[in-house]
Design a protein around this motif. Structure first.
Motif, PDB file in Angstrom:
ATOM      1  N   ALA A  85       0.761  -1.203   0.001  1.00 42.93           N
ATOM      2  CA  ALA A  85      -0.092   0.025   0.165  1.00 42.93           C
ATOM      3  C   ALA A  85       0.772   1.373   0.153  1.00 42.93           C
ATOM      4  O   ALA A  85       0.516   2.347   0.108  1.00 42.93           O
ATOM      5  CB  ALA A  85      -0.811   0.012   1.346  1.00 42.93           C
ATOM      6  N   GLY A  86       2.159   1.187  -0.056  1.00 46.48           N
ATOM      7  CA  GLY A  86       3.084   2.107  -0.165  1.00 46.48           C
ATOM      8  C   GLY A  86       3.263   3.184   1.324  1.00 46.48           C
ATOM      9  O   GLY A  86       3.881   4.024   1.189  1.00 46.48           O
ATOM     10  N   ASN A  87       3.141   2.426   2.273  1.00 49.90           N
ATOM     11  CA  ASN A  87       3.364   2.899   3.562  1.00 49.90           C
ATOM     12  C   ASN A  87       4.845   2.986   3.895  1.00 49.90           C
ATOM     13  O   ASN A  87       5.781   2.192   3.327  1.00 49.90           O
ATOM     14  CB  ASN A  87       2.722   2.026   4.751  1.00 49.90           C
ATOM     15  CG  ASN A  87       1.046   2.122   4.486  1.00 49.90           C
ATOM     16  OD1 ASN A  87       0.524   1.169   3.901  1.00 49.90           O
ATOM     17  ND2 ASN A  87       0.516   2.869   5.257  1.00 49.90           N
ATOM     18  N   LYS A  88       5.417   3.975   4.524  1.00 51.98           N
ATOM     19  CA  LYS A  88       6.788   4.146   5.048  1.00 51.98           C
ATOM     20  C   LYS A  88       6.648   3.173   6.374  1.00 51.98           C
ATOM     21  O   LYS A  88       5.810   3.507   7.276  1.00 51.98           O
ATOM     22  CB  LYS A  88       7.252   5.446   5.210  1.00 51.98           C
ATOM     23  CG  LYS A  88       7.386   6.242   4.131  1.00 51.98           C
ATOM     24  CD  LYS A  88       7.874   7.643   4.550  1.00 51.98           C
ATOM     25  CE  LYS A  88       8.103   8.478   3.489  1.00 51.98           C
ATOM     26  NZ  LYS A  88       8.412   9.595   4.011  1.00 51.98           N
ATOM     27  N   ILE A  89       7.404   2.288   6.467  1.00 54.09           N
ATOM     28  CA  ILE A  89       7.627   1.423   7.510  1.00 54.09           C
ATOM     29  C   ILE A  89       8.799   1.818   8.329  1.00 54.09           C
ATOM     30  O   ILE A  89       9.848   1.822   8.025  1.00 54.09           O
ATOM     31  CB  ILE A  89       7.440   0.120   6.948  1.00 54.09           C
ATOM     32  CG1 ILE A  89       6.688  -0.446   5.863  1.00 54.09           C
ATOM     33  CG2 ILE A  89       7.718  -1.265   8.145  1.00 54.09           C
ATOM     34  CD1 ILE A  89       5.375  -0.797   6.468  1.00 54.09           C
ATOM     35  N   ILE A  90       8.526   1.840   9.696  1.00 58.83           N
ATOM     36  CA  ILE A  90       9.294   1.979  10.691  1.00 58.83           C
ATOM     37  C   ILE A  90       9.126   0.749  11.534  1.00 58.83           C
ATOM     38  O   ILE A  90       8.378   0.541  12.316  1.00 58.83           O
ATOM     39  CB  ILE A  90       9.320   3.085  11.573  1.00 58.83           C
ATOM     40  CG1 ILE A  90       9.045   4.596  10.901  1.00 58.83           C
ATOM     41  CG2 ILE A  90      10.426   3.200  12.786  1.00 58.83           C
ATOM     42  CD1 ILE A  90      10.278   4.960  10.237  1.00 58.83           C
ATOM     43  N   ASP A  91       9.949  -0.337  11.522  1.00 60.12           N
ATOM     44  CA  ASP A  91       9.933  -1.663  12.104  1.00 60.12           C
ATOM     45  C   ASP A  91      10.534  -1.581  13.671  1.00 60.12           C
ATOM     46  O   ASP A  91      11.967  -1.804  13.830  1.00 60.12           O
ATOM     47  CB  ASP A  91      10.520  -2.607  11.550  1.00 60.12           C
ATOM     48  CG  ASP A  91      10.147  -4.162  11.792  1.00 60.12           C
ATOM     49  OD1 ASP A  91       9.609  -4.018  12.711  1.00 60.12           O
ATOM     50  OD2 ASP A  91      10.580  -5.097  10.889  1.00 60.12           O
ATOM     51  N   ALA A  92       9.766  -1.404  14.459  1.00 56.73           N
ATOM     52  CA  ALA A  92      10.119  -1.251  15.797  1.00 56.73           C
ATOM     53  C   ALA A  92       9.964  -2.622  16.522  1.00 56.73           C
ATOM     54  O   ALA A  92       9.985  -2.576  17.767  1.00 56.73           O
ATOM     55  CB  ALA A  92       9.510  -0.131  16.670  1.00 56.73           C
ATOM     56  N   THR A  93       9.745  -3.645  15.875  1.00 59.70           N
ATOM     57  CA  THR A  93       9.732  -5.049  16.233  1.00 59.70           C
ATOM     58  C   THR A  93      10.918  -5.288  17.342  1.00 59.70           C
ATOM     59  O   THR A  93      12.025  -4.928  16.801  1.00 59.70           O
ATOM     60  CB  THR A  93       9.571  -6.301  15.130  1.00 59.70           C
ATOM     61  OG1 THR A  93       8.584  -5.747  14.361  1.00 59.70           O
ATOM     62  CG2 THR A  93       9.593  -7.523  15.715  1.00 59.70           C
ATOM     63  N   CYS A  94      10.817  -5.794  18.328  1.00 57.64           N
ATOM     64  CA  CYS A  94      11.822  -6.110  19.351  1.00 57.64           C
ATOM     65  C   CYS A  94      12.936  -6.893  18.165  1.00 57.64           C
ATOM     66  O   CYS A  94      12.507  -7.959  18.035  1.00 57.64           O
ATOM     67  CB  CYS A  94      11.298  -6.907  20.473  1.00 57.64           C
ATOM     68  SG  CYS A  94      12.751  -7.514  21.457  1.00 57.64           S
ATOM     69  N   PRO A  95      14.254  -6.643  18.608  1.00 58.55           N
ATOM     70  CA  PRO A  95      15.115  -7.658  17.976  1.00 58.55           C
ATOM     71  C   PRO A  95      14.943  -9.040  18.112  1.00 58.55           C
ATOM     72  O   PRO A  95      15.366  -9.888  17.531  1.00 58.55           O
ATOM     73  CB  PRO A  95      16.407  -6.984  17.998  1.00 58.55           C
ATOM     74  CG  PRO A  95      16.190  -5.583  18.626  1.00 58.55           C
ATOM     75  CD  PRO A  95      14.899  -5.471  18.993  1.00 58.55           C
ATOM     76  N   TYR A  96      14.635  -9.340  19.540  1.00 56.72           N
ATOM     77  CA  TYR A  96      14.357 -10.689  20.126  1.00 56.72           C
ATOM     78  C   TYR A  96      13.555 -11.584  19.244  1.00 56.72           C
ATOM     79  O   TYR A  96      13.304 -12.472  19.238  1.00 56.72           O
ATOM     80  CB  TYR A  96      14.718 -10.702  21.579  1.00 56.72           C
ATOM     81  CG  TYR A  96      15.910 -10.173  22.198  1.00 56.72           C
ATOM     82  CD1 TYR A  96      17.115 -10.654  21.592  1.00 56.72           C
ATOM     83  CD2 TYR A  96      15.887  -9.093  23.062  1.00 56.72           C
ATOM     84  CE1 TYR A  96      18.357 -10.202  22.263  1.00 56.72           C
ATOM     85  CE2 TYR A  96      17.108  -8.645  23.513  1.00 56.72           C
ATOM     86  CZ  TYR A  96      18.377  -9.172  23.216  1.00 56.72           C
ATOM     87  OH  TYR A  96      19.351  -8.539  23.713  1.00 56.72           O
ATOM     88  N   VAL A  97      12.233 -10.549  19.381  1.00 58.12           N
ATOM     89  CA  VAL A  97      11.076 -11.062  18.612  1.00 58.12           C
ATOM     90  C   VAL A  97      11.362 -11.366  17.181  1.00 58.12           C
ATOM     91  O   VAL A  97      11.168 -12.340  16.525  1.00 58.12           O
ATOM     92  CB  VAL A  97       9.861 -10.033  18.920  1.00 58.12           C
ATOM     93  CG1 VAL A  97       8.803 -10.518  18.022  1.00 58.12           C
ATOM     94  CG2 VAL A  97       9.535 -10.155  20.229  1.00 58.12           C
ATOM     95  N   LYS A  98      11.994 -10.344  16.592  1.00 61.31           N
ATOM     96  CA  LYS A  98      12.657 -10.514  15.291  1.00 61.31           C
ATOM     97  C   LYS A  98      13.332 -11.895  14.839  1.00 61.31           C
ATOM     98  O   LYS A  98      13.059 -12.387  13.897  1.00 61.31           O
ATOM     99  CB  LYS A  98      13.228  -9.255  14.516  1.00 61.31           C
ATOM    100  CG  LYS A  98      13.538  -8.999  13.235  1.00 61.31           C
ATOM    101  CD  LYS A  98      12.163  -8.229  12.916  1.00 61.31           C
ATOM    102  CE  LYS A  98      12.031  -8.125  11.323  1.00 61.31           C
ATOM    103  NZ  LYS A  98      10.747  -7.481  10.895  1.00 61.31           N
ATOM    104  N   ARG A  99      14.217 -12.204  15.741  1.00 57.85           N
ATOM    105  CA  ARG A  99      14.989 -13.226  15.640  1.00 57.85           C
ATOM    106  C   ARG A  99      14.164 -14.721  15.616  1.00 57.85           C
ATOM    107  O   ARG A  99      14.357 -15.629  14.888  1.00 57.85           O
ATOM    108  CB  ARG A  99      15.963 -13.353  16.663  1.00 57.85           C
ATOM    109  CG  ARG A  99      16.937 -14.722  16.707  1.00 57.85           C
ATOM    110  CD  ARG A  99      17.902 -14.627  17.872  1.00 57.85           C
ATOM    111  NE  ARG A  99      18.407 -16.124  18.023  1.00 57.85           N
ATOM    112  CZ  ARG A  99      18.016 -17.079  18.717  1.00 57.85           C
ATOM    113  NH1 ARG A  99      17.095 -16.564  19.833  1.00 57.85           N
ATOM    114  NH2 ARG A  99      18.478 -18.296  18.882  1.00 57.85           N
ATOM    115  N   ALA A 100      13.170 -14.484  16.582  1.00 63.77           N
ATOM    116  CA  ALA A 100      12.318 -15.673  16.618  1.00 63.77           C
ATOM    117  C   ALA A 100      11.424 -15.845  15.208  1.00 63.77           C
ATOM    118  O   ALA A 100      11.308 -16.791  14.931  1.00 63.77           O
ATOM    119  CB  ALA A 100      11.457 -15.433  18.128  1.00 63.77           C
ATOM    120  N   GLN A 101      10.996 -14.591  14.943  1.00 66.33           N
ATOM    121  CA  GLN A 101      10.192 -14.743  13.427  1.00 66.33           C
ATOM    122  C   GLN A 101      11.124 -15.382  12.332  1.00 66.33           C
ATOM    123  O   GLN A 101      10.682 -16.250  11.744  1.00 66.33           O
ATOM    124  CB  GLN A 101       9.799 -13.331  12.979  1.00 66.33           C
ATOM    125  CG  GLN A 101       8.670 -12.622  14.009  1.00 66.33           C
ATOM    126  CD  GLN A 101       8.532 -11.171  13.563  1.00 66.33           C
ATOM    127  OE1 GLN A 101       9.045 -10.536  12.620  1.00 66.33           O
ATOM    128  NE2 GLN A 101       7.402 -10.680  14.089  1.00 66.33           N
TER     129      GLN A 101
END
Lengths: 220, 220
Positions: A85-101
């Motif tokens: 949809a063309g949004n600008k994304i600021i990814d504030a996902t916790c890096p530990y959660v990101k690692r799990a993903q």
């Protein structure tokens, strides 16, 4: 009356980082919102709203906006919709959660158990990164035993280590290879241990935290 | 006096297979020996010797002979020496032990703990398939904790499941990824459970087996 503060308390690294990122995004004068509550802390969420950073729950209504991804992460499909949809994304996902993903994503062809609260946004997001053989198992729940050739286990970052240890011991006899990704956050473990220690030496203990926060609830 | 026999007893699949292979090799009229005792059962080893299948412990003295590899397996270096010396090899390594050797070999670049008796030939052979970061840990021994990025664990096939579960629970908090190869043999587990069941309902229990057999000793 003496009042003691637990050795480890206050915001964890991931929460501090997310709030900082949201405020920094706002300071650049763009129209900023968070997709879902940034963190599980009503006072901070309200403060952010007062600053002009609103909480949005419907992707359709935030097209083109600058969107901050909440600390618990969001579903893969939702992230893709926002990007498309063309949004600008600021990814504030916790890096530990990101690692799990990323770990869930890397073993999506294998049977995988996610240990956690099925209603929690972190767990729902993790599930979206898994494949057809990905299942959620609640802490303390008895798994449906099969004979797994390879089984993977990942945990919601805020779960108790003892629950993960128990699950691992239960499934071990039924697997040939067990891959356990210890995704429990160190800050969580430290807070749990500090709370236990303090509770042992206190007449009354008060846990202050968001009612929807898994971190808070695990301390009860 | 009533005498009960445990539900699971007698030779396991690997031992039956090894004896059969040794006898078949002998029947083809070649000069046959076993490198080390074929199985941990003195009566059977003696019976094989009477049939003409001797136990050899020195690779130098068996050049060119037909050599049966013992059910517990032998060190990688010894196997290579036998092959280089032109021996005919009959590999009677138990397939479950072989699988453990292959697993150890496949993760030799990673830190690996082999849980077992350091003096047992199976464990010594497993060690020879590992890399520089491979260590033996005895059941019940406390591991030297480090912060492992990825840690692998493999077990001697005849160990108790509860010991493996305990080790896994101990190291889990110190790893980011834990890969547990459950190499404990089903026959071993069945015999342990059957022995426990019988012992509960008996006044006296006698375990009949080789004194050097890990299978036997674990039943005590």
């Amino acid at each position: 009356m003496q009042v003691f503060l637990a050795e480890h308390s206050g915001f964890c690294f991931g929460v501090r980082r997310a709030v900082k990122m949201a405020l920094a995004a706002h300071n650049s004068n763009d129209d900023v919102c968070t997709y879902g509550e940034l963190i599980h802390n009503p006072q901070i969420v309200q403060k952010l709203e007062e600053e002009g950073i609103s909480v949005c729950k419907d992707i359709e209504h935030i097209k083109g906006k600058k969107v901050v991804i909440r600390s618990h992460g969001i579903a893969r499909e939702d992230l893709e919709l926002l990007q498309t949809a063309g949004n600008k994304i600021i990814d504030a996902t916790c890096p530990y959660v990101k690692r799990a993903q990323e770990l869930v994503s890397s073993v999506k062809d294998l049977p995988l158990l996610i240990m956690g609260d099925p209603d929690h946004p972190e767990v729902q997001a993790l599930l979206s990164y898994g494949g057809k053989q990905t299942k959620i198992i609640q802490p303390g729940e008895k798994p449906e035993f099969q004979n797994w050739e390879t089984l993977c286990i990942v945990s919601q970052t805020t779960q108790k280590l003892s629950n993960l240890q128990e699950l691992v011991a239960q499934v071990l006899p039924h697997t040939l290879e067990l891959r356990v990704f210890n995704t429990i956050c160190n800050a969580t473990t430290q807070r749990q241990e500090a709370a236990l220690q303090l509770a042992k030496n206190s007449d009354l203990m008060i846990v202050i935290g968001g009612k929807h926060s898994a971190n808070t609830r695990v301390l009860q």
